[in-house]
Design a protein around this motif. Structure first.
Motif, mmCIF file in Angstrom:
data_model
loop_
_atom_site.group_PDB
_atom_site.id
_atom_site.type_symbol
_atom_site.label_atom_id
_atom_site.label_comp_id
_atom_site.label_asym_id
_atom_site.label_seq_id
_atom_site.Cartn_x
_atom_site.Cartn_y
_atom_site.Cartn_z
ATOM 1 N N TRP A 206 -2.220 3.815 2.087
ATOM 2 C CA TRP A 206 -2.551 5.527 2.528
ATOM 3 C C TRP A 206 -1.277 6.046 1.965
ATOM 4 O O TRP A 206 -1.066 6.796 2.550
ATOM 5 C CB TRP A 206 -1.914 5.480 4.176
ATOM 6 N N SER A 207 -0.105 5.315 1.796
ATOM 7 C CA SER A 207 1.363 5.522 1.350
ATOM 8 C C SER A 207 1.752 5.800 0.069
ATOM 9 O O SER A 207 0.383 5.316 -0.810
ATOM 10 C CB SER A 207 2.344 5.301 2.238
ATOM 11 N N ALA A 208 3.004 6.150 -0.441
ATOM 12 C CA ALA A 208 2.802 5.925 -1.969
ATOM 13 C C ALA A 208 3.610 4.282 -1.818
ATOM 14 O O ALA A 208 3.995 4.146 -2.929
ATOM 15 C CB ALA A 208 4.350 6.821 -2.100
ATOM 16 N N ASP A 209 3.703 3.158 -1.367
ATOM 17 C CA ASP A 209 4.372 1.931 -1.381
ATOM 18 C C ASP A 209 3.202 1.341 -2.936
ATOM 19 O O ASP A 209 4.521 0.943 -3.470
ATOM 20 C CB ASP A 209 4.169 1.441 -0.131
ATOM 21 N N ALA A 210 2.624 1.635 -2.624
ATOM 22 C CA ALA A 210 1.506 0.693 -4.026
ATOM 23 C C ALA A 210 1.696 1.222 -5.041
ATOM 24 O O ALA A 210 1.671 0.197 -5.968
ATOM 25 C CB ALA A 210 0.415 0.211 -3.889
ATOM 26 N N THR A 211 2.319 2.515 -4.993
ATOM 27 C CA THR A 211 1.881 2.854 -7.055
ATOM 28 C C THR A 211 3.931 2.449 -7.224
ATOM 29 O O THR A 211 3.490 3.139 -8.226
ATOM 30 C CB THR A 211 2.517 4.663 -6.383
ATOM 31 N N ALA A 212 4.719 2.149 -6.646
ATOM 32 C CA ALA A 212 5.913 1.386 -6.757
ATOM 33 C C ALA A 212 5.555 -0.459 -7.179
ATOM 34 O O ALA A 212 6.184 -0.568 -7.776
ATOM 35 C CB ALA A 212 6.669 2.007 -7.122
ATOM 36 N N ASN A 213 5.492 -0.545 -5.545
ATOM 37 C CA ASN A 213 6.207 -2.279 -5.205
ATOM 38 C C ASN A 213 4.508 -3.046 -5.611
ATOM 39 O O ASN A 213 3.690 -1.931 -5.314
ATOM 40 C CB ASN A 213 6.393 -2.092 -3.631
ATOM 41 N N ASN A 214 5.081 -3.856 -6.343
ATOM 42 C CA ASN A 214 3.665 -4.635 -6.873
ATOM 43 C C ASN A 214 3.391 -6.023 -6.332
ATOM 44 O O ASN A 214 2.897 -6.461 -6.250
ATOM 45 C CB ASN A 214 3.685 -5.437 -8.208
ATOM 46 N N ALA A 215 4.997 -6.361 -5.148
ATOM 47 C CA ALA A 215 4.601 -7.448 -4.569
ATOM 48 C C ALA A 215 4.187 -7.832 -2.800
ATOM 49 O O ALA A 215 4.796 -6.288 -2.535
ATOM 50 C CB ALA A 215 6.036 -8.739 -4.449
ATOM 51 N N MET B 291 -6.057 -25.903 -0.588
ATOM 52 C CA MET B 291 -4.783 -25.221 -0.878
ATOM 53 C C MET B 291 -4.530 -24.042 0.480
ATOM 54 O O MET B 291 -5.702 -23.842 0.467
ATOM 55 C CB MET B 291 -5.138 -24.566 -2.936
ATOM 56 N N ILE B 292 -3.444 -24.676 0.264
ATOM 57 C CA ILE B 292 -2.877 -22.899 1.583
ATOM 58 C C ILE B 292 -1.106 -22.628 0.675
ATOM 59 O O ILE B 292 -0.201 -23.903 0.735
ATOM 60 C CB ILE B 292 -3.300 -23.719 2.883
ATOM 61 N N THR B 293 -1.594 -21.154 0.522
ATOM 62 C CA THR B 293 0.190 -20.677 0.178
ATOM 63 C C THR B 293 0.123 -19.854 1.243
ATOM 64 O O THR B 293 -0.885 -18.619 1.333
ATOM 65 C CB THR B 293 -0.548 -20.592 -1.949
ATOM 66 N N SER B 294 1.626 -19.279 1.087
ATOM 67 C CA SER B 294 1.922 -18.562 1.314
ATOM 68 C C SER B 294 2.999 -17.676 0.501
ATOM 69 O O SER B 294 3.994 -18.359 0.244
ATOM 70 C CB SER B 294 2.178 -18.242 2.783
ATOM 71 N N THR B 295 2.181 -16.350 -0.125
ATOM 72 C CA THR B 295 4.126 -16.199 -0.872
ATOM 73 C C THR B 295 3.727 -14.734 -1.139
ATOM 74 O O THR B 295 2.865 -13.995 -0.099
ATOM 75 C CB THR B 295 3.669 -16.107 -2.836
ATOM 76 N N LEU B 296 4.482 -13.798 -1.460
ATOM 77 C CA LEU B 296 4.667 -12.273 -1.420
ATOM 78 C C LEU B 296 3.525 -12.777 -3.020
ATOM 79 O O LEU B 296 4.365 -12.965 -4.125
ATOM 80 C CB LEU B 296 6.164 -11.542 -1.935
ATOM 81 N N GLY B 297 2.424 -12.188 -3.576
ATOM 82 C CA GLY B 297 1.495 -11.678 -4.306
ATOM 83 C C GLY B 297 2.157 -10.464 -5.779
ATOM 84 O O GLY B 297 1.997 -9.725 -4.354
ATOM 85 N N LYS B 298 2.064 -11.382 -6.889
ATOM 86 C CA LYS B 298 1.657 -9.936 -7.516
ATOM 87 C C LYS B 298 0.983 -9.628 -8.545
ATOM 88 O O LYS B 298 -0.253 -10.265 -8.989
ATOM 89 C CB LYS B 298 3.282 -10.445 -8.552
ATOM 90 N N PHE B 299 0.439 -8.177 -8.649
ATOM 91 C CA PHE B 299 0.059 -7.611 -8.901
ATOM 92 C C PHE B 299 0.424 -6.897 -9.838
ATOM 93 O O PHE B 299 0.543 -5.089 -9.169
ATOM 94 C CB PHE B 299 -0.651 -6.624 -7.169
ATOM 95 N N GLY B 300 0.379 -7.258 -10.991
ATOM 96 C CA GLY B 300 1.610 -6.288 -11.676
ATOM 97 C C GLY B 300 2.200 -6.025 -11.779
ATOM 98 O O GLY B 300 3.536 -7.371 -11.251
ATOM 99 N N ASN B 301 3.471 -5.055 -12.300
ATOM 100 C CA ASN B 301 4.452 -4.974 -12.390
ATOM 101 C C ASN B 301 5.133 -3.710 -11.824
ATOM 102 O O ASN B 301 3.924 -2.893 -10.962
ATOM 103 C CB ASN B 301 5.441 -4.645 -14.139
ATOM 104 N N SER B 302 6.291 -3.950 -11.398
ATOM 105 C CA SER B 302 6.563 -3.208 -9.672
ATOM 106 C C SER B 302 6.555 -1.375 -10.702
ATOM 107 O O SER B 302 7.423 -2.147 -12.124
ATOM 108 C CB SER B 302 7.825 -3.611 -9.690
ATOM 109 N N ASN B 303 7.262 -0.722 -10.797
ATOM 110 C CA ASN B 303 7.567 0.664 -10.806
ATOM 111 C C ASN B 303 6.362 1.009 -12.321
ATOM 112 O O ASN B 303 6.886 1.584 -12.766
ATOM 113 C CB ASN B 303 9.343 0.715 -11.734
ATOM 114 N N GLU B 304 5.825 1.083 -11.830
ATOM 115 C CA GLU B 304 4.120 1.709 -13.206
ATOM 116 C C GLU B 304 2.853 1.412 -12.167
ATOM 117 O O GLU B 304 2.907 0.329 -11.497
ATOM 118 C CB GLU B 304 4.204 0.588 -13.772
#
Length: 751
Positions: A505-514, A529-542
């Motif tokens: 709903w916000s502009a957050d994901a347009t720049a933030n990738n984690a 497996m059980i993992t907890s991370t800041l998952g990355k979806f591509g690069n930041s600022n794009e």
């Protein structure tokens, strides 16, 4: 006139002349067929008394008599004599012999009956009727109670499924106690309840019977045909339908006490819950529960809470007063103490409050939302999953939070395993287990303060945490072949429980990738497996436009590290104009997919795990709009506004739904764009034995610098490769294709 004619005239009786005249006229007009003086009706069933029923009605002005020959193909025949008064009817019955009935009953499609009725009075006429006879179906259905009510009444329901009234009698028998007989008369397609009130002695005998007594209802219908229906079941005196396993509870600064309740009744439960202090009622809250788990939350009075300490106080009790499905009261001891748990940032600062983004649609209070909590591995209190709509204990009415968190994690086959993993070692029996929302962000803060310099803090809104569940997933390799356990024909199956933060709903994901990602999997080949991370979806600022994924759009504002693969396919203004308006308009114009690529790696870069789930949103409430962007901020627009613009408006589905509902803003529940229609994809799952005690390593919040030793701000990760999975390339599988987590439950943007 001739002499002969004159003699005939004078000597022939008038009656003879009339007969001659009638014969002459008959010769002129042709033969006249006599009308049948009777009509015949055959009941098309053989009733429970083995009877075939034929009804003869005399339509003549005088009595009718004759015979009826009945022939049931392949079974036998019968001849009946009868006499019926004028304008009256008579029912004839042919009772089959037991042998004839067995022959008839063996024919599943019935047997052909020919009824030949021959009258002897008032004339000789033959009437033939042919029908197919079948066994009589029960015209009634009988339902028995499982308990006697507080007034010693036993209620039996009789439903008439026939097209005519069902009448007869019912005999109710309570084994070893007594019997009663009731007249039954139920209108067609209706249900009537009949009550047997036990005597005090009969009720006492039922109470004394451990496990209850057998109640038998034998209902015999005479209309529309004779059939006996017998039903039996166990009748008991009422027992508690609401229970709680709460023995101890900690009271926090908000003084809220949440009591988990379980309703065992299929029809639901209602009543009140009272907190007793030294036997004195202190506060009461109503409850209305569906079958299964629920809860009641109320605020412990200040006068009670101020006397609590961190030591357990055993002077309390919970009084459950049930009013439905039947009156019952139970009291359970309870110990209370003040909470020692610290509150996480996600709980204390990022928790949900009603209408925080505009609109006046949310009806649940913030305190009720805060009651959905769990304790994380670090011993802090975190928000966790809750339904989008619940009963407010304060009012007893349904209320809505305006947002949803996806699938209920308790429906996962591995929920208990995962919940135990996130529970701290010192978790008390009264404290909740669950998925902690915001746990990785909390550890990120700690890591940054203890050596993670150069990284930015990352706290996300509460509503964006979404849960995904997939049970018994049959694994397929990249060539679309099933994977089997070695030496067997058993397919490799896995259970997945995932929690991802996906705000749409916000502009957050347009720049933030984690974005925070919990990824748990357990398979029958031993993979776990059980993992907890800041998952990355591509690069930041794009971002990548969803209508042209090969292109990259530069954005601004993120201070998060670059990704290691994946991308965020997000609709842009150009995509919307191309796909949502004009002749190319389509429902999938807004579909965005976040393609993750996540790893667990050691300090020297060795890979211990690689996994890349994707998450799709079919109805986001924003799209990227460069016309509204600046050098320091990314602009977004609202899809709903396309329906109201004067030039080239979007009119196809789902905009057509918005237009039908009338003008409204983007946060309205009437808007079809609320980010609740989501799906997800499972892709690769590569694991390597970490060679550490218990297969546990400790990493940074980004999943790197894996070590066998815990360090400040580290997160424990569990990695255990199995006998089949680990190095096999897998096929992509999609789930929740048609899921809509915001349907009819008050969900609206921002969600």
């Amino acid at each position: 006139m001739s002499h002969l004619a004159r003699r005939w005239r004078h000597r022939t009786p008038r009656a003879v002349l009339l007969v001659v005249l009638a014969v002459a006229l008959t010769g002129l007009a042709g033969p006249v067929e006599a009308a049948a003086p009777v009509t015949v009706a055959v009941t098309p069933v053989v009733d429970e008394g083995r009877a075939v029923t034929v009804t003869v009605r005399c339509s003549a002005r005088s009595a009718c008599s004759g015979t009826t020959a009945l022939s049931l193909a392949g079974v036998g025949s019968e001849r009946l004599r009868w006499k019926v008064a004028a304008k009256k009817s008579r029912t004839l019955r042919w009772v089959l012999t037991p042998a004839q009935y067995r022959t008839f009953a063996a024919r599943t499609s019935g047997a052909r009956l020919t009824a030949t009725v021959r009258t002897t009075r008032p004339g000789t006429v033959t009437v033939t009727k042919r029908v197919t006879l079948r066994k009589a179906a029960a015209p009634v259905q009988v339902s028995l109670p499982t308990t006697v009510d507080a007034n010693r009444r036993v209620g039996v329901s009789v439903a008439c499924v026939a097209r005519t009234t069902c009448s007869g009698s019912a005999v109710l028998t309570l084994a070893g106690v007594g019997t009663t007989r009731l007249a039954v008369d139920v209108a067609a397609q209706r249900t009537t309840s009949y009550t047997w009130t036990l005597t005090p002695a009969q009720h006492a005998a039922l109470e004394a019977a451990e496990g209850g007594l057998t109640l038998t209802a034998r209902v015999t219908t005479l209309r529309p045909h004779r059939v006996t229906v017998t039903r039996s079941g166990t009748l008991r005196t009422p027992s508690a339908q609401v229970s709680t396993d709460l023995e101890r509870a900690e009271i926090g600064a908000d003084h809220l006490l949440t009591v988990p309740l379980t309703c065992a009744s299929a029809t639901g439960c209602a009543g009140t819950l009272t907190l007793l202090a030294s036997g004195t009622p202190k506060i009461t809250a109503g409850y209305t529960l569906s079958r299964g788990p629920g809860s009641v939350t109320f605020e412990v009075p200040h006068a009670v809470a101020m006397n609590l300490t961190t030591a357990w106080d055993t002077g309390f009790a919970l009084l459950v007063s049930e009013s439905a499905p039947h009156p019952f009261r139970t009291t359970r001891p309870l110990a209370l103490r003040l909470s020692e748990r610290a509150l996480s940032v996600a709980y204390a600062q990022r928790n949900w409050v009603p209408n925080s983004q505009g609109g006046d649609y949310d009806t649940c209070p913030a305190t009720l939302h805060a009651s959905y909590e769990t304790v994380g591995p670090d011993g802090k209190v975190y928000p966790t999953w809750h339904p989008a709509r619940v009963v407010d204990p304060a009012t007893g009415q349904l209320c809505t939070f305006g947002h949803e968190h996806g699938a209920d994690p308790t429906t996962s086959d591995i929920y208990g395993w995962v919940a135990d993993w996130y529970a701290p070692a010192d978790l008390r029996p009264s404290e909740p287990r669950g998925l902690p929302f915001g746990y990785v962000s909390e550890q990120l803060d700690h890591w940054i303060m203890h050596g993670g310099e150069g990284h930015s803090m990352r706290h996300e809104d509460n509503a964006g945490h979404k849960v995904f569940v997939a049970n018994n997933v049959k694994m397929i390799d990249a060539d679309k072949n099933w994977l089997y356990l070695p030496g067997t024909t058993t397919k490799v199956e896995c259970d997945y429980l995932i929690k991802a933060h996906q705000g749409s709903w916000s502009a957050d994901a347009t720049a933030n990738n984690a974005h925070e990602l919990l990824f748990a999997v357990k398979c029958n080949d031993g993979t776990a497996m059980i993992t907890s991370t800041l998952g990355k979806f591509g690069n930041s600022n794009e971002l990548n436009p969803n209508c042209d994924p090969t292109q990259t759009v530069a954005t601004v504002g993120s201070t998060l590290p670059p990704g290691q693969g994946g991308r965020r396919l997000i609709p842009t203004a150009a995509c919307i104009e191309a796909w949502a308006t004009g002749s190319n308009a389509q429902e999938w114009a807004l579909y965005e997919v976040w393609e993750g690529h996540n790893t667990i790696t050691t300090s020297d870069g060795a890979q211990l795990a690689s996994f890349d789930p994707w998450f799709g949103v079919r109805d986001p409430s924003r799209y990227y709009d460069p016309a509204k962007s600046t050098a320091t901020a990314n602009g977004i627009s609202r899809p709903i506004d396309l329906a109201w613009r004067t030039t080239s408006p979007a009119t196809t589905f789902p905009w057509s739904e918005a237009i039908t509902a009338g003008a409204h803003d983007w946060v309205s529940p009437d808007s079809p764009f609320n980010g609740a229609k989501r799906d997800f994809y499972l892709n690769q799952l590569q694991l390597t034995d970490p060679g550490t005690p218990g297969d546990v390593v400790f990493t940074t919040p980004y999943g790197d610098q894996a070590s066998a030793t815990r360090f400040e701000g580290s997160i424990p990760q569990y990695v255990h490769p199995g006998g089949v999975l680990g190095t096999v390339r897998l096929a992509t599988q999609k789930f929740d294709t048609n899921a809509d987590w915001g349907k009819n439950n008050g969900v609206h943007a921002p969600n």
